[in-house]
Design an enzyme around this catalytic site. Structure first.
Site, short mmCIF file in Angstrom:
data_model
loop_
_atom_site.label_atom_id
_atom_site.label_comp_id
_atom_site.label_asym_id
_atom_site.label_seq_id
_atom_site.Cartn_x
_atom_site.Cartn_y
_atom_site.Cartn_z
N ARG A 44 119.93 49.28 78.90
CA ARG A 44 121.00 48.52 79.57
C ARG A 44 121.33 47.22 78.85
O ARG A 44 122.44 46.72 78.97
CB ARG A 44 120.61 48.23 81.02
CG ARG A 44 120.64 49.49 81.88
CD ARG A 44 120.37 49.19 83.32
NE ARG A 44 120.49 50.37 84.14
CZ ARG A 44 120.38 50.39 85.46
NH1 ARG A 44 120.15 49.26 86.11
NH2 ARG A 44 120.50 51.51 86.13
N ASP A 153 129.32 40.91 95.94
CA ASP A 153 128.33 41.45 95.02
C ASP A 153 127.95 40.36 94.03
O ASP A 153 128.75 39.44 93.77
CB ASP A 153 128.90 42.67 94.27
CG ASP A 153 127.82 43.59 93.74
OD1 ASP A 153 127.58 44.65 94.35
OD2 ASP A 153 127.18 43.24 92.72
#
Ligand SMILES: C[S@@+](CC[C@H](N)C(=O)[O-])C[C@H]1O[C@@H](n2cnc3c(N)ncnc32)[C@H](O)[C@@H]1O
Length: 286
Positions: A44, A153
């Site tokens: 990632r 978020d």
């Protein structure tokens, strides 16, 4: 033996770099990254190494902990979050929303009161838009009143996608056919669909880290915080329940993901009411 994880570019993540990143992810966002996730973390963050021009994970770590790495810390957390979401995920919650929550919302709205719903950890927007579609289909009248669905978020990149409200054929497959007809429009010619204005109109998105202050004023009628706290440890989860309780009126609803539960220590604040669904207990002190 020192653990390492190598990738196709030959750049190797060493145990010390992993430990630094894991510590930062925990401190900044509450994310727990056990050592078994080293390969996932490496894959990632590979694009972050390239974006920042850092030659290896050791120098990336030095940069990201430095004062100059402020913005990169945000990007790093964005890369480390899991953003999987679907329309009408865990559909039993939408049955509760329609059958048990909506009558109360309608009554409030018709009395001129505000209706507020929070999708905390909303990812790319499927959750707040599902809520909006569910309510619009059952009670279009509600949309002429003071109603707002807030999606928040920690990840600014995923919030841009939520705001765009544009999804692939595969992503919209979870939306019931009748709603697809009413609430989606073709976006260009590339097999993409956009959520219609009447559904988007009541949804607002904001960046918000659940571990930090929650600047919103007022209380919510329902909170969806699903498949978010699963990434946090028990102490972080435990710190959130009283805060969620404070943000709900008596009898307000909170919905969690299928493998999440309110900790025993906070069960005086909530009454279970369906599968991973709870109502704020009236006796709680605020
Ligand atoms: C797996 S998605 C869940 C999306 C949606 N609630 C659902 O159930 O489909 C988890 C989301 O939580 C967000 N998240 C993780 N840590 C967070 C934090 N500390 N504060 C706010 N959001 C966070 C991630 O960015 C991600 O978008």
């Amino acid at each position: 033996m020192t653990r390492t994880a190598s990738d196709s570019s030959g750049t190797v993540m060493d145990g010390k770099s992993f430990a630094t990143i894991a510590e930062m992810a925990k401190k900044e966002a509450g994310l727990v990254l056990p050592e078994g996730k080293m390969t996932m973390v490496q894959s990632r963050l590979r694009k972050r190494l390239m974006a920042t021009g850092q030659p290896n994970y050791e120098s990336y770590c030095r940069f990201v902990v430095s004062a100059a790495g402020d913005e990169e810390r945000r990007q790093m957390i964005s890369a480390l979050t899991t953003n999987v979401s679907h329309f009408f995920r865990e559909s039993h919650h939408f049955d509760i929303l329609r059958e048990k929550v909506l009558p109360v919302l309608l009554q409030k709205a018709r009395n001129g009161q505000r209706v507020r719903i929070w999708s905390a950890g909303c990812s790319s927007g499927q959750e707040p838009y599902s809520i909006s579609m569910c309510l619009h289909q059952a009670a279009p009248d509600l949309f002429t009143r003071d109603i707002l669905i807030l999606g928040t978020d920690i990840d600014p990149v995923i919030l841009d996608k939520a705001q765009a409200a544009t999804y692939s054929e595969q992503q919209i497959s979870g939306i019931p056919a009748e709603m697809r007809k009413s609430y989606l429009e073709r976006a260009g010619t590339s097999g993409q669909y956009r959520v219609s204005e009447q559904i988007r109109r009541v949804v607002r998105f904001r960046e918000l880290n659940l571990l930090r202050d929650w600047p919103m004023k007022g209380q919510f009628d329902a909170i969806f915080c699903r498949n978010v706290v699963i990434y946090f440890d028990a102490d972080t989860q435990a710190s959130l329940w009283p805060r969620f309780r404070q943000r709900l009126g008596d009898g307000g609803w909170i919905f969690l993901g299928h493998s999440e539960r309110i900790s025993d220590s906070a069960m005086t604040l909530f009454d279970p009411n369906g599968m991973t669904a709870y109502r704020a207990a009236a006796s709680a002190t605020r």
